[in-house]
Structure formats: structure tokens, C-alpha cells
Design a protein around this motif. Structure first.
Motif, short mmCIF file in Angstrom:
data_model
loop_
_atom_site.label_atom_id
_atom_site.label_comp_id
_atom_site.label_asym_id
_atom_site.label_seq_id
_atom_site.Cartn_x
_atom_site.Cartn_y
_atom_site.Cartn_z
N SER A 165 29.34 11.73 122.94
CA SER A 165 28.68 12.88 123.70
C SER A 165 30.00 13.80 124.01
O SER A 165 29.97 14.92 124.43
N LEU A 188 34.81 6.19 130.69
CA LEU A 188 34.40 7.01 129.66
C LEU A 188 33.39 7.94 130.18
O LEU A 188 32.96 8.92 129.96
N GLN A 189 32.26 6.98 130.91
CA GLN A 189 30.79 7.70 131.48
C GLN A 189 31.54 8.91 132.48
O GLN A 189 30.48 9.77 132.53
N VAL A 211 32.31 11.87 130.82
CA VAL A 211 31.26 12.51 130.11
C VAL A 211 30.73 13.44 131.24
O VAL A 211 30.42 14.52 131.09
N SER A 212 30.39 12.79 132.70
CA SER A 212 29.74 13.47 133.50
C SER A 212 30.52 14.66 134.04
O SER A 212 30.04 15.68 134.89
N GLU A 236 26.62 1.49 124.39
CA GLU A 236 27.03 2.58 125.28
C GLU A 236 28.30 3.10 125.34
O GLU A 236 28.42 4.42 125.57
N ASP A 243 28.21 5.60 122.36
CA ASP A 243 27.47 6.83 122.88
C ASP A 243 28.11 7.54 123.75
O ASP A 243 28.24 9.09 123.75
N ALA A 244 29.11 7.11 124.71
CA ALA A 244 29.89 8.07 125.55
C ALA A 244 30.95 8.91 124.74
O ALA A 244 30.99 10.08 125.05
N TYR A 245 31.60 8.18 123.87
CA TYR A 245 32.57 8.95 122.93
C TYR A 245 31.94 9.98 122.22
O TYR A 245 32.33 11.22 121.91
#
Ligand code: F3S
Length: 391
Positions: free
Chosen positions: A111, A63-64, A67-68, A104, A107-109
Motif C-alpha cells: 500500500s 509499517l502499518q 501506512v496510516s 500483512e 500488504d503494508a509495503y
């Protein structure tokens, strides 16, 4: 060969951003596997793979990474239950290391533009797809309700494919999106009365087990509340991966094949299912609200416990919006006075229950009773609410 529109092709070729490209690659791969010739637009996505317990570090890193790469959803998208109630995790004894990772994940979802409401009953908080509307939903009971009770069209998506659809706005056109595949090949004649939510849960559990990948059509159920319907579908999804069912006179559609297999189920079939799920012990915790409880269920439970205090601690799982309503109506304080707690946006099956000091859990949900042993190391007690709260 998958026929892509210009915009889908641009995503696939990386002309948008890397996250869209990666997502379209997933959808095209799925289309190839299921021999879908094209994509179909979807109006919403419900994404599973939210609890840190089920996705672990690998899922969080995935997921992160997305996001990146600039991942942003293009359609209304919301989440399945997380592994804890974000505002009550300390009181519930959730280990802090788990809580940190869970935050965490959320937060990833977030964003990516996904609503942080984490529920398996989005249809109880106003997200109600219409008859014939195509969506990409992932949680099995929500999929069953959307297809069967609302008449929407969705396959049971995995977490990554639902997320890919959320980003790209489309899903491969196959399976339950196509009218010709939405037919019952099993007719179930119900020949007894169904008195409680747990009766509907046990019926669903029994029918799921005998369904053998056929979609069932029920006859003989004269009425059922939305709560009973959600529980029926959740149980069949748990015991037989059933994503679609019909009930004569109740569901908006009733498509039965010309020559269905016919089965009959009565009180003894229901009692067999109940005894298979019930260890007969006294629970050290009761969890209600699987699938997530409606405000009417919470009202009913609060009336029950106001009259007589349960002999066991209990939690009611629901969506945050429903909990807020329960707070406003004063139901939460009634529940708390009786030794209970309303927990939101989580579900005990995907919580670290085994690390929170419990080993025998009571439930009126056949789905929870099936999964609590394998997912949370629990012995389970199954029955109607009155039975398990006062056993
Ligand atoms: Fe929902 Fe969890 Fe039950 S996701 S259906 S409350 S197992």
C-alpha cells in the motif's frame, strides 16, 4: 548542520504528510550521526525487513503506522525476500500463524507503492543501477553487488533508512556515496584456481574474516561469472560486513590505496573455510539460491538432476520473475520430478525453517551456512552442488 533543499525542508517541517516528515527525520538523524552535510537523490531503494521472522509484531506495527500516516514511495522501490513463498507456503509446511502475519507485512509495503517483488538479486531481474548511480539498498549481498560489480553507490542501509529514502527520494551523502571513501586497503592475491560456486563462496568467507573492515581488491582471478561474483560478495558481506570489493580486470573500478595490506590465499585457505562451514552430515534438506538463483543456475541444476536424481529433497530460491521463466522453459517440472521445488520471493534463512520439520540443511552458500544455525537452529552442510545433493 545538515543543509536541506527547499523540498527536503518542507518534508522535515511536516508540510507534506506525516510519513514524509517521520522519514526525513530518520534521514537527518543519520546525516548528523555520520556527519553528512547534505542529502543526495537516489534512483531506487531496496528495502530489507520484509520477513515477519526478522521484524516481528513491532516491525509490522511500525509499517502499518506509516501506512496510516499516508506513506507513499517516490522512487522505484522493491523488497528483500519474505519469510515464505506467497503461493506455495502451504505445500512448504509454513505455519499458518506465520503466513497470516507475513501477508500483512507484504500488504503494508504494497500500500506504500512498493513493488511486491522480493529478491536479494534485483540486478538479475532487470533492476540494474548504472556506474556512478546513487541508490539506497539494504540487503548486504545486493549492496556488495551494486557497489562492486555494477559500480553504483550505496551504503548498506537498514530497513527503516532504506524505506525512508524510498519515501523521500534522498539519502545522506556520506560513506560509499563519496569517491574518496571507495578505496581498497587490502590486496588479496589468489594463488589457486576456483572451480565452483562453493569455491567462490569459501574464498569470500575467508577474505571477509580477515578483512578487518578494509575493502579488498583481488588479483589473480582471471574470470568469474555473475553468479560467482554474487556469491563471492555475499560471503564477504556475511563474514566481514564487506560492502565493496574490486577484482583486477573484472570489476568496472579498481581503486587501491598506495600502501595496501597484502595477503595471499590458496587452496588450503579455501579448504579451511569449507571445513569450518560443513558439519559433514547428510542433510535432510538442501537449499540453493543464496543469493537468489539466476535462470542459468536453475538450468544447470536441472541438467544435473535430470541425469541423476538427488538423494535429498531440495529447494531453489529465486525471484518470482525468474521462477516464471523457469516455468515457461519447463525447468520447474524437471526440478519437481527430481524431488525439488523452485520457491520464489523467499529465502530459507528468513523462513521459519525450524518450525517446518528440518534440522540439517545443506547449502552451497557460505552466507546461508553462516546464518542458518543462528537464524533457523540448523546444523549446516556446505559444499558444491553435486556433493550436497548426492551425499
Ligand atoms: Fe538472499 Fe537470503 Fe541469501 S536474502 S543473500 S537468499 S540469506
Amino acid at each position: 548542520m545538515v543543509d536541506l533543499t527547499k523540498q527536503e525542508q518542507q518534508m522535515f517541517d511536516g508540510e507534506m504528510d506525516e510519513a514524509a516528515q517521520q522519514s526525513m527525520e530518520i534521514l537527518v538523524a543519520l546525516a548528523r550521526i555520520y556527519k553528512a552535510k547534505r542529502m543526495i537523490p537516489v534512483k531506487s531503494a531496496q528495502i530489507s525487513g520484509v520477513s515477519y521472522k526478522t521484524i516481528g509484531d513491532a516491525g509490522l506495527e511500525y509499517l502499518q503506522d506509516l501506512v496510516s500516516k499516508g506513506a507513499k514511495v517516490g522512487i522505484p522501490s522493491f523488497l528483500n525476500p519474505a519469510g515464505m513463498d506467497i503461493s506455495q507456503w502451504r505445500d512448504m509446511n509454513v505455519p499458518p500463524d506465520f503466513a497470516r502475519k507475513q501477508i500483512e507485512v507484504l500488504d503494508a509495503y504494497s500500500s506504500m507503492g512498493i513493488m511486491k517483488s522480493c529478491t536479494c538479486t534485483p540486478y538479475l531481474i532487470g533492476i540494474i543501477p548504472g556506474l556512478g548511480e546513487h541508490v539506497a539498498w539494504a540487503e548486504s549481498s545486493a549492496v556488495s553487488y551494486a557497489n562492486s560489480i555494477l559500480g553504483a553507490r550505496t551504503n548498506r542501509e537498514g530497513g527503516p533508512s532504506a524505506l525512508a529514502s524510498a519515501i523521500c527520494g534522498v539519502t545522506p551523502y556520506y560513506g560509499l556515496h563519496k569517491e574518496e571513501n571507495r578505496k581498497a586497503k587490502l590486496q588479496v592475491n589468489v594463488v589457486c584456481s576456483l572451480d565452483s560456486l562453493s569455491d567462490f563462496a569459501a574464498l569470500g568467507y575467508a577474505v571477509g574474516k580477515l578483512s578487518n573492515r578494509k575493502y579488498p581488491a583481488f588479483k589473480g582471478i582471471s574470470r568469474a561469472s555473475k553468479e560467482q561474483l554474487k556469491v563471492l560478495g555475499a560471503s564477504m558481506a556475511a563474514s566481514g560486513s564487506v560492502p565493496l570489493f574490486f577484482i583486477e580486470g573484472i570489476t568496472p573500478e579498481l581503486n587501491i590505496s598506495d600502501d595496501p595490506e597484502i595477503r595471499e590465499i590458496g587452496r588450503s585457505g579455501i579448504e579451511d573455510a569449507i571445513s569450518e562451514l560443513d558439519s559433514g552430515e547428510k542433510p535432510d534438506l538442501v537449499t540453493l539460491g543464496c543469493p537468489h538463483a539466476s535462470i542459468d543456475e536453475i538450468k544447470e541444476i536441472s541438467e544435473l538432476v535430470m541425469d541423476k536424481t538427488p538423494t535429498v529433497k531440495f529447494w531453489i530460491c529465486t525471484a518470482k520473475k525468474t521462477k516464471e521463466e523457469a516455468d515457461r522453459l519447463g525447468l520447474s517440472s524437471v526440478i519437481e520430478k527430481a524431488g525439488g521445488r523452485i520457491v520464489s520471493d523467499t529465502c530459507m534463512v528468513v523462513s521459519p525453517l525450524e518450525r517446518m520439520g528440518y534440522s540439517v540443511t545443506g547449502t552451497n552458500s557460505a552466507k546461508a551456512a553462516k546464518y542458518l544455525p543462528s537464524m533457523c537452529g540448523q546444523r549446516t552442510v556446505f559444499g558444491n552442488i553435486r556433493d550436497i545433493l548426492y551425499r
